[in-house]
Write a protein that holds these residues in place. Structure first.
Motif, PDB file in Angstrom:
ATOM      1  N   ILE A 209       0.850  -1.201   0.000  1.00  0.00           N
ATOM      2  CA  ILE A 209       0.000   0.000   0.000  1.00  0.00           C
ATOM      3  C   ILE A 209       0.883   1.248   0.000  1.00  0.00           C
ATOM      4  N   MET A 210       1.900   1.251   0.858  1.00  0.00           N
ATOM      5  CA  MET A 210       2.793   2.409   0.936  1.00  0.00           C
ATOM      6  C   MET A 210       3.547   2.620  -0.374  1.00  0.00           C
ATOM      7  N   THR A 211       3.965   1.534  -1.011  1.00  0.00           N
ATOM      8  CA  THR A 211       4.654   1.626  -2.302  1.00  0.00           C
ATOM      9  C   THR A 211       3.722   2.203  -3.368  1.00  0.00           C
ATOM     10  N   ALA A 212       2.452   1.765  -3.355  1.00  0.00           N
ATOM     11  CA  ALA A 212       1.481   2.263  -4.330  1.00  0.00           C
ATOM     12  C   ALA A 212       1.206   3.755  -4.128  1.00  0.00           C
ATOM     13  N   VAL A 213       1.142   4.193  -2.872  1.00  0.00           N
ATOM     14  CA  VAL A 213       0.945   5.623  -2.594  1.00  0.00           C
ATOM     15  C   VAL A 213       2.165   6.405  -3.063  1.00  0.00           C
ATOM     16  N   ALA A 214       3.356   5.905  -2.726  1.00  0.00           N
ATOM     17  CA  ALA A 214       4.591   6.603  -3.118  1.00  0.00           C
ATOM     18  C   ALA A 214       4.741   6.671  -4.631  1.00  0.00           C
ATOM     19  N   GLY A 215       4.265   5.637  -5.323  1.00  0.00           N
ATOM     20  CA  GLY A 215       4.379   5.608  -6.784  1.00  0.00           C
ATOM     21  C   GLY A 215       3.249   6.312  -7.508  1.00  0.00           C
ATOM     22  N   GLY A 216       2.240   6.772  -6.779  1.00  0.00           N
ATOM     23  CA  GLY A 216       1.137   7.497  -7.409  1.00  0.00           C
ATOM     24  C   GLY A 216      -0.001   6.620  -7.893  1.00  0.00           C
ATOM     25  N   ALA A 217       0.074   5.296  -7.675  1.00  0.00           N
ATOM     26  CA  ALA A 217      -1.020   4.416  -8.089  1.00  0.00           C
ATOM     27  C   ALA A 217      -2.234   4.598  -7.185  1.00  0.00           C
ATOM     28  N   LEU A 218      -2.000   5.010  -5.936  1.00  0.00           N
ATOM     29  CA  LEU A 218      -3.067   5.302  -4.981  1.00  0.00           C
ATOM     30  C   LEU A 218      -2.867   6.710  -4.441  1.00  0.00           C
ATOM     31  N   THR A 219      -3.966   7.362  -4.143  1.00  0.00           N
ATOM     32  CA  THR A 219      -3.860   8.660  -3.467  1.00  0.00           C
ATOM     33  C   THR A 219      -3.559   8.390  -1.992  1.00  0.00           C
ATOM     34  N   PRO A 220      -3.017   9.371  -1.282  1.00  0.00           N
ATOM     35  CA  PRO A 220      -2.801   9.163   0.156  1.00  0.00           C
ATOM     36  C   PRO A 220      -4.087   8.786   0.899  1.00  0.00           C
ATOM     37  N   ALA A 221      -5.208   9.368   0.528  1.00  0.00           N
ATOM     38  CA  ALA A 221      -6.485   9.041   1.182  1.00  0.00           C
ATOM     39  C   ALA A 221      -6.881   7.592   0.907  1.00  0.00           C
ATOM     40  N   GLU A 222      -6.671   7.134  -0.324  1.00  0.00           N
ATOM     41  CA  GLU A 222      -6.978   5.739  -0.647  1.00  0.00           C
ATOM     42  C   GLU A 222      -6.068   4.789   0.127  1.00  0.00           C
ATOM     43  N   GLY A 223      -4.790   5.155   0.211  1.00  0.00           N
ATOM     44  CA  GLY A 223      -3.844   4.335   0.969  1.00  0.00           C
ATOM     45  C   GLY A 223      -4.234   4.267   2.426  1.00  0.00           C
ATOM     46  N   GLN A 224      -4.645   5.401   2.973  1.00  0.00           N
ATOM     47  CA  GLN A 224      -5.058   5.444   4.378  1.00  0.00           C
ATOM     48  C   GLN A 224      -6.303   4.579   4.596  1.00  0.00           C
ATOM     49  N   ALA A 225      -7.247   4.629   3.672  1.00  0.00           N
ATOM     50  CA  ALA A 225      -8.458   3.823   3.795  1.00  0.00           C
ATOM     51  C   ALA A 225      -8.128   2.331   3.733  1.00  0.00           C
ATOM     52  N   LEU A 226      -7.240   1.955   2.827  1.00  0.00           N
ATOM     53  CA  LEU A 226      -6.843   0.547   2.734  1.00  0.00           C
ATOM     54  C   LEU A 226      -6.087   0.100   3.977  1.00  0.00           C
ATOM     55  N   ALA A 227      -5.210   0.951   4.497  1.00  0.00           N
ATOM     56  CA  ALA A 227      -4.471   0.618   5.718  1.00  0.00           C
ATOM     57  C   ALA A 227      -5.435   0.462   6.900  1.00  0.00           C
ATOM     58  N   ALA A 228      -6.471   1.276   6.950  1.00  0.00           N
ATOM     59  CA  ALA A 228      -7.466   1.168   8.016  1.00  0.00           C
ATOM     60  C   ALA A 228      -8.229  -0.150   7.902  1.00  0.00           C
TER      61      ALA A 228
END
Length: 139
Positions: free
Chosen positions: A94-113
């Motif tokens: 998830i963190m890699t996808a956020v860092a690479g732009g595949a996910l927005t930070p909000a999407e990454g946060q939702a998935l991590a939750a």
């Protein structure tokens, strides 16, 4: 008792809960009465203004035609999660996808939750089964 079913402190008196459910505000009712029968004319005017280049009117019209999307379907590579031991790798993806732009930070946060809730569910089930085993061995 003060006016409107309230006591001297301004609180609703016991048994008096204020306005009945579904009661509409006077201003709302007045506004609806004023606009009644004018909706078609107002809509046409907004469209005409938008077509003439009025940016605010365009925004209003576009928000009605295609409202801003609140969610989107997310596709990215995440490892299979079968237990709590898989969570570090899933969180790293998830963190890699956020860092690479595949996910927005909000999407990454939702998935991590969601991942955190999954972990809690695993832990709760584990505690429950351990407790049942302990009770069976002592009972």
């Amino acid at each position: 008792m003060a006016e409107g079913g309230r006591n001297s402190k301004g609180q609703f008196a016991k048994g008096n809960r204020g306005k009945a459910k579904g009661t509409r505000h006077k201003a709302t009712v007045a506004c609806e009465a004023l606009l009644d029968g004018q909706v078609e004319k107002l809509t046409k005017k907004a469209v005409d203004m938008a077509l003439a280049g009025d940016v605010q009117a365009m925004r209003i019209c576009m928000d009605r035609i295609a409202p801003p999307r609140k969610d989107r379907h997310v596709i990215f590579d995440m490892p299979q999660i079968e237990g709590a031991h898989d969570h570090p790798a899933a969180l790293a993806s998830i963190m890699t996808a956020v860092a690479g732009g595949a996910l927005t930070p909000a999407e990454g946060q939702a998935l991590a939750a969601m991942l955190a809730e999954h972990r809690k569910a695993i832990e709760t089930a584990d505690i429950e089964s351990r407790l049942a085993a302990l009770e069976a061995s002592h009972g």
